[in-house]
Design an enzyme around this catalytic site. Structure first.
Site, PDB file in Angstrom:
ATOM      1  N   TYR A 144       0.838  -1.204   0.000  1.00 46.50           N
ATOM      2  CA  TYR A 144       0.000   0.000   0.000  1.00 46.50           C
ATOM      3  C   TYR A 144       0.876   1.258   0.000  1.00 46.50           C
ATOM      4  CZ  TYR A 144      -3.691   3.251   1.516  1.00 46.50           C
ATOM      5  OH  TYR A 144      -4.587   4.294   1.611  1.00 46.50           O
ATOM      6  N   ARG A 185     -10.593  -0.708  10.459  1.00 48.88           N
ATOM      7  CA  ARG A 185     -10.176   0.674  10.733  1.00 48.88           C
ATOM      8  C   ARG A 185     -10.699   1.069  12.107  1.00 48.88           C
ATOM      9  NH1 ARG A 185     -10.459   4.096   5.135  1.00 48.88           N
ATOM     10  NH2 ARG A 185     -11.674   2.425   4.191  1.00 48.88           N
ATOM     11  N   ASN A 189     -14.254   0.057  13.768  1.00 51.17           N
ATOM     12  CA  ASN A 189     -14.072  -1.067  14.694  1.00 51.17           C
ATOM     13  C   ASN A 189     -14.657  -0.764  16.065  1.00 51.17           C
ATOM     14  OD1 ASN A 189     -12.822  -3.292  13.692  1.00 51.17           O
ATOM     15  ND2 ASN A 189     -10.952  -3.025  14.894  1.00 51.17           N
ATOM     16  N   PHE A 190     -14.229   0.365  16.620  1.00 49.57           N
ATOM     17  CA  PHE A 190     -14.673   0.736  17.963  1.00 49.57           C
ATOM     18  C   PHE A 190     -16.198   0.896  18.002  1.00 49.57           C
ATOM     19  CE2 PHE A 190     -10.550   2.884  19.777  1.00 49.57           C
ATOM     20  CZ  PHE A 190      -9.874   1.686  19.603  1.00 49.57           C
ATOM     21  N   GLN A 208      -0.817   5.232  21.399  1.00 50.50           N
ATOM     22  CA  GLN A 208      -0.515   5.744  20.053  1.00 50.50           C
ATOM     23  C   GLN A 208      -1.640   6.689  19.616  1.00 50.50           C
ATOM     24  OE1 GLN A 208      -1.550   2.725  20.817  1.00 50.50           O
ATOM     25  NE2 GLN A 208      -2.191   1.495  19.080  1.00 50.50           N
TER      26      GLN A 208
END
Ligand SMILES: NC(=O)c1ccc[n+]([C@@H]2O[C@H](COP(=O)([O-])OP(=O)(O)OC[C@H]3O[C@@H](n4cnc5c(N)ncnc54)[C@H](O)[C@@H]3O)[C@@H](O)[C@H]2O)c1
Length: 313
Positions: A144, A185, A189-190, A208
């Site tokens: 990518y 992503r 996701n969350f 992070q």
């Protein structure tokens, strides 16, 4: 009124771009091979006479007549782009060659959806466009990252060699309705995990950081970039400089969804950058004072509403 080609138009960003261009009165040709995009993302545009849909893989040449090209075709999440890494590089590189060839024949403006991933795991924060990046050329993300870097090279060589009017935007994490629910992503996701009451997966210790741009702000920047004078080629960073740790994001999502989910910590995947934040000074200057306007809480609210409907929870 212009005839505008959007490659990857059935994807998350592409579908919002098609919608906005049709609303602005343009004729839009959406090209997609539905690898990660879907017809449902643009179903609401299908009855509109200004909108046309074509199944096509950009690694093959395309012969159409248009005035402008937005080149977005490329899987964007690690799960999808690592599924067939050779095809990912081909999509970026052959796709760029094919679209640039088309633009050259038509003398059309062409905009490349590049990415903050061209900076790799950066030593400079926030990243200005002048920073060349720190990218692993042989890792699992390289298909990518290096594919997108090579696409940028091709764009700039078409500019230098053929004076083709190019525009390159480096997109930082963008989120919003129509993100793929299972592509790993972080925002989707969350939200999906919170809505399903599952544990929220945090990689590493969650310290992070990422910056998150709401999709409407990004599409506005892309349209403004396309309209800049010919000498403005970019690359221009577009994103939202507000920085949040993964833990902060998880807590916001839990609060906004009123979820009972707890946090689950897993090891950090390889080459995962520890910090990523755009320097958008250049965007502000060349895009008529553009800057993100949608705050994270508001954008998350709209995205949560979309996923609630989609997941019927
Ligand atoms: N969303 C982000 O945060 C982000 C960040 C940086 C860069 N980008 C770039 O923006 C573009 C759009 O990303 P997105 O988030 O909408 O992802 P997405 O996966 O939803 O959209 C990509 C679209 O391209 C299509 N596609 C893939 N390979 C193709 C091929 N060979 N031929 C034709 N179509 C093909 C997919 O089916 C999909 O509809 C990508 O180029 C991506 O690299 C996105």
């Amino acid at each position: 009124m212009k005839r505008i080609l959007v490659t990857g138009g059935a994807g998350f960003l592409g579908s919002h771009l098609c919608e906005r261009l049709v609303e602005s009165g343009h004729d839009v040709l959406c090209v997609d091979n539905y690898f990660t995009g879907s017809k449902s993302n643009i179903a609401h545009l299908l009855g509109n006479p200004r909108f046309e849909l074509m199944r096509h893989d950009v690694t093959f040449p395309l012969y159409v007549e248009v005035d402008e090209i937005y080149n977005l075709a490329c899987p964007a999440s690690p799960i999808h782009y690592q599924h067939d890494p050779v095809q990912t590089t081909k999509t970026s590189v052959h796709g760029a060659i094919n679209m640039l060839g088309l633009a050259k024949r038509l003398k059309a403006r062409i905009l490349q959806a590049s990415t903050s991933e061209v900076y790799g795991d950066p030593e400079v924060h926030p990243q200005p466009e002048s920073y060349w990046g720190r990218v692993n050329p042989i890792g699992v993300r390289s298909c990518y990252d290096e594919g997108k870097r090579c696409a940028e090279t091709l764009f700039f060589d078409y500019w230098r060699q053929h004076r083709l009017p190019i525009k390159v935007v480096r997109i930082f994490n963008t989120y919003g309705p129509r993100m793929h629910p299972n592509d790993g992503r972080v925002v989707s996701n969350f939200i999906v995990q919170a809505l399903r009451g599952q544990d929220i997966t945090i990689y590493g210790d969650g310290s992070q950081t990422r910056s998150f741009c709401y999709v409407d702000d990004l599409i506005e920047a892309m349209q403004r970039m396309m309209a800049t004078p010919e000498e403005i080629t970019g690359p221009v960073n577009v994103g939202n400089p507000g920085e949040f740790s993964m833990l902060e994001l998880a807590e916001k999502v839990i609060q906004l969804t009123a979820s009972s989910s707890r946090l689950e910590f897993r090891p950090l995947p390889s080459d995962d950058p520890s910090q990523r934040q755009p320097d958008i000074g250049l965007a502000r200057r060349v895009l008529n004072g553009w800057q993100p306007t949608v705050a994270l809480d508001e954008g998350l609210d709209r995205t949560i509403a979309y996923f609630k409907k989609r997941l019927s929870v």
